[in-house]
Scaffold this motif. Structure first.
Motif, PDB file in Angstrom:
ATOM      1  N   LEU A 186       0.831  -1.199   0.000  1.00 56.17           N
ATOM      2  CA  LEU A 186       0.000   0.000   0.000  1.00 56.17           C
ATOM      3  C   LEU A 186       0.869   1.254   0.000  1.00 56.17           C
ATOM      4  N   SER A 187       0.337   2.312  -0.584  1.00 53.88           N
ATOM      5  CA  SER A 187       0.988   3.621  -0.522  1.00 53.88           C
ATOM      6  C   SER A 187       0.771   4.206   0.870  1.00 53.88           C
ATOM      7  N   LEU A 188       1.497   5.251   1.185  1.00 51.97           N
ATOM      8  CA  LEU A 188       1.315   5.899   2.491  1.00 51.97           C
ATOM      9  C   LEU A 188      -0.106   6.431   2.661  1.00 51.97           C
ATOM     10  N   ASP A 189      -0.699   6.955   1.613  1.00 48.98           N
ATOM     11  CA  ASP A 189      -2.068   7.446   1.699  1.00 48.98           C
ATOM     12  C   ASP A 189      -3.035   6.294   1.975  1.00 48.98           C
ATOM     13  N   GLN A 190      -2.829   5.168   1.322  1.00 47.97           N
ATOM     14  CA  GLN A 190      -3.671   3.994   1.573  1.00 47.97           C
ATOM     15  C   GLN A 190      -3.452   3.455   2.984  1.00 47.97           C
ATOM     16  N   ILE A 191      -2.214   3.489   3.449  1.00 45.72           N
ATOM     17  CA  ILE A 191      -1.916   3.047   4.808  1.00 45.72           C
ATOM     18  C   ILE A 191      -2.661   3.923   5.809  1.00 45.72           C
ATOM     19  N   ARG A 192      -2.679   5.213   5.565  1.00 40.31           N
ATOM     20  CA  ARG A 192      -3.393   6.124   6.476  1.00 40.31           C
ATOM     21  C   ARG A 192      -4.873   5.755   6.549  1.00 40.31           C
ATOM     22  N   THR A 193      -5.476   5.385   5.430  1.00 37.31           N
ATOM     23  CA  THR A 193      -6.887   4.965   5.419  1.00 37.31           C
ATOM     24  C   THR A 193      -7.083   3.707   6.255  1.00 37.31           C
TER      25      THR A 193
END
Length: 148
Positions: free
Chosen positions: A75-82
């Motif tokens: 996952l990207s960092l943005d996806q990880i944040r979600t």
């Protein structure tokens, strides 16, 4: 959203369903048992302890795409944040954006995670925090870039 819960290890059947999942653009998730899913998630996103609550959410057709991708790609960092916001609580915007303030993001994750019990990991058969901060640091915390 369709969830196919595999109840066999027969390679030809598993491959058939996995090929359908990969080749067709359907809202579909092909799922293994919890240990198999945990191993797939670990291979792609080792920063996450894949606990039973995530397995049950996915089995019941949870439609947040990031959870379908956990065992398919990093996952990207943005996806990880979600994902982190769903697991630890709050909205993604409650966490500093990791691309902008990685240390602030980790601090918020640590604070929220420390208020929760650890989760059983089906791979190690031990209790672990949901989010492995050291794994996130190792993968994403190596310096930064400045645009002048």
């Amino acid at each position: 959203w369709v969830v196919v819960r595999m109840c066999t290890g027969e390679e030809s059947i598993v491959n058939y369903w996995e090929n359908i999942d990969k080749s067709l653009e359907l809202n579909m998730d092909i799922m293994d048992d919890i240990k198999g899913e945990a191993e797939g998630v670990f291979n792609q996103n080792s920063w996450l302890t894949y606990g039973e609550p995530i397995q049950r959410l996915r089995e019941f057709g949870f439609t947040i795409k990031e959870f379908d991708l956990l065992d398919e790609l990093p996952l990207s960092l943005d996806q990880i944040r979600t994902v982190v916001a769903i697991i630890l609580g709050g909205r993604p915007d409650d966490y500093p954006h990791p691309d902008v303030d990685f240390n602030g993001f980790l601090k918020e994750v640590s604070t929220r995670q420390n208020a929760l019990p650890k989760v059983y990991c089906p791979i190690t058969k031990q209790l672990h925090p949901w989010i492995k901060i050291d794994q996130l640091k190792a993968k994403f915390g190596k310096g930064c870039c400045t645009i002048a």
